[in-house]
Design an enzyme around this catalytic site. Structure first.
Site, mmCIF file in Angstrom:
data_model
loop_
_atom_site.group_PDB
_atom_site.id
_atom_site.type_symbol
_atom_site.label_atom_id
_atom_site.label_comp_id
_atom_site.label_asym_id
_atom_site.label_seq_id
_atom_site.Cartn_x
_atom_site.Cartn_y
_atom_site.Cartn_z
ATOM 1 N N ASN A 175 0.296 10.337 -2.115
ATOM 2 C CA ASN A 175 -0.008 11.234 -1.005
ATOM 3 C C ASN A 175 1.107 12.268 -0.850
ATOM 4 O O ASN A 175 0.849 13.459 -0.718
ATOM 5 C CB ASN A 175 -0.171 10.444 0.301
ATOM 6 C CG ASN A 175 -1.558 9.844 0.462
ATOM 7 O OD1 ASN A 175 -2.496 10.521 0.824
ATOM 8 N ND2 ASN A 175 -1.686 8.559 0.181
ATOM 9 N N ASN A 203 0.788 5.039 -1.525
ATOM 10 C CA ASN A 203 0.611 6.184 -0.619
ATOM 11 C C ASN A 203 1.825 7.112 -0.588
ATOM 12 O O ASN A 203 1.665 8.332 -0.533
ATOM 13 C CB ASN A 203 0.319 5.711 0.812
ATOM 14 C CG ASN A 203 -1.113 5.231 0.989
ATOM 15 O OD1 ASN A 203 -1.352 4.187 1.585
ATOM 16 N ND2 ASN A 203 -2.070 5.985 0.475
ATOM 17 N N LYS A 238 0.832 -1.204 0.000
ATOM 18 C CA LYS A 238 0.000 0.000 0.000
ATOM 19 C C LYS A 238 0.863 1.250 0.000
ATOM 20 O O LYS A 238 0.509 2.264 -0.610
ATOM 21 C CB LYS A 238 -0.942 -0.013 1.214
ATOM 22 C CG LYS A 238 -1.952 1.138 1.244
ATOM 23 C CD LYS A 238 -3.042 0.978 0.193
ATOM 24 C CE LYS A 238 -3.860 2.239 -0.034
ATOM 25 N NZ LYS A 238 -4.734 2.604 1.083
#
Lengths: 330, 330
Positions: free
Chosen positions: B192, B188, B184
């Site tokens: 992000n 991210n 993940k």
């Protein structure tokens, strides 16, 4: 005494030109923003080495008014690098020498397209300097200029050293121009880059954050690796020594107060950043050489984006955007 | 049918809790911002898988009102990770299972301090989801949850899979929790992180910039290296395959439109960023493992600074600062 044209007389060109004029040289300034103020009131320099004022300054608006000179000091922002040739050309005769007093990489190669390489020099100013109101220059600290000749001719370097030293400008002849450029990048890449990537911060903020400081050091290490590979590829035996350069850069920066880099000033003012010469060209050169520079590449991507954002070329999200109903089935 | 407490029902917790409630489970929501709206009007989900509305929602303001449940879904922002234990504890009995449905690294280790490790699960939601007005959730796309058990017990994983699938939630049992976390992070960390470092941009802007896109790829490669070293150190034989993961992440992102990451939404709203779990913990783990992650470290320093700036903890320079006369002799 020499005839000198300062092309692009911002903070750096204005300061060094003023020092040379103070020493009695015939200095002519090509000005834009400060033209009327300097014509009306002369040039004021505040400096720890002694404040001074030039009452009568030869300030012009077009390069044709400069006339042919012995020396051109070209200190344009490198975002205007394409204009440096056309702006300098009117004052360059066969015996004129041209100093590219600019930051970044890939400078002299451009000047050597416009002029004979034997006429071309590079200069890197280690100086803390900001423009004040029109016609006023605040010299804050330092001032040493590191110089090199495009063909690394020692006799030519001595001529430039003599000129600058006549204006009480501390001058260091670098082992070669390539070395001088990468050495300066050891400061410019971390501090110019992070001051912008940090959203508009001074050097003290970078030094005060453990992570930003560590990032600055990492960037310097990558600059040294890329610079040394570039020197080796050019057949030079000169090398940057990370264990010497990095502590020196941090010590230097620690004495600057919360210094505002030229790039952060441009950023705050919404002016175009010197991102390609200070970050993009070193990244591209490192790639050519096969030297990994992941931190510099990351910083380059972020600063190039920040430049676009600040100049309105790349919109960013706002609270109003978030309040807009989103398409439910994109 | 199970009793389920959703602790921290933002977009993610609200969406998955609503799916489980729609399937008939007894779901209780611990709410803050949306409490009054949900009590008054229920919960509305817009979704490409079918819009639906929960008329009567068991929404409470304090964890004590939740009662002891079979499952806790803890989907707090990790900036409130310290509160996850105290907020979840009132509904945890000896037979309760707790799912940390959160992004980042270093999550289950905290939950295993508060609860028995055999009770703890991790979940990573690959979902595009944003909160709308209070009581409204916009599910935009995707929705798969990757799960793992703190002790990697296959039987426990099957229990959680059965629960989620009963709510029509696509569920994948990861090779192990560590693998799932790093996988993940491959999304991210670049998306992000760069959405914030870019000054508040969506995923399409990252993909459209050659340099930002290359930076995203570089970040993913570093995540894979660090993740695989972490897996090896833990004795796991599972490995992330960069050549499989990276194209998959880019393909996935390419279908999202100009998606706003959770971190960029926090950034635009001036909320605290999940910078330590998404960037800081992976950097620290990589350092422990001796894996160089220069791009992630650079991004971490820049995003952590951006978080401080946005929340007013770190002032930035303004035009007014530049107009201030500088101390001449610093």
């Amino acid at each position: 005494m020499a005839n000198i044209a300062v092309v692009g007389a911002g903070a750096v060109g204005g300061y060094y030109g003023a020092r040379l004029a103070q020493a009695g040289h015939d200095v002519r300034f090509l000005l834009r923003r400060d033209l009327e103020a300097v014509r009306a009131r002369g040039l004021q320099v505040f400096s720890p080495a002694g404040d001074f004022h030039l009452d009568h300054v030869n300030a012009v608006a077009t390069p044709e008014e400069l006339g042919t000179v012995d020396w051109v000091i070209c200190s344009l922002k490198t975002t205007s690098l394409d204009a440096a040739g056309p702006l300098s050309a009117p004052c360059v005769g066969p015996n004129t020498r041209v100093i590219a007093l600019m930051n970044g990489l890939g400078i002299e190669s451009r000047f050597s397209q416009w002029f004979e390489p034997r006429q071309v020099f590079g200069g890197m100013a280690f100086v803390c300097i900001n423009r004040g109101e029109p016609g006023v220059i605040h010299h804050l600290d330092y001032g040493r200029v590191s110089i090199g000749h495009a063909l690394d001719d020692p006799a030519e370097n001595e001529l430039l050293r003599a000129l600058l030293e006549s204006g009480n400008i501390e001058t260091v002849v670098a082992p070669n121009l390539r070395y001088a450029r990468w050495e300066k990048l050891c400061w410019n890449i971390p501090f110019n880059g992070l001051s912008v990537a940090g959203g508009g911060i001074g050097t003290a903020t970078i030094l005060a954050s453990a992570e930003l400081r560590a990032t600055a050091e990492r960037l310097m290490r990558e600059v040294v690796l890329a610079g040394n590979a570039d020197l080796a590829a050019a057949g030079s035996e000169a090398r940057l020594d990370a264990e010497e350069v990095i502590p020196r850069m941090f010590t230097l920066t620690g004495t600057m107060g919360d210094y505002r880099t030229s790039m952060v000033i441009d950023y705050v003012q919404g002016a175009e950043l010197e991102v390609e010469t200070i970050l993009g060209n070193p990244v591209r050169r490192a790639r050519e050489l096969g030297v990994p520079v992941p931190a510099i590449e990351t910083l380059y991507a972020i600063v190039a984006n920040a430049d676009r954002v600040r100049r309105g070329l790349q919109p960013v999200l706002t609270g109003a955007d978030l309040a807009q109903p989103r398409p439910v089935h994109p």
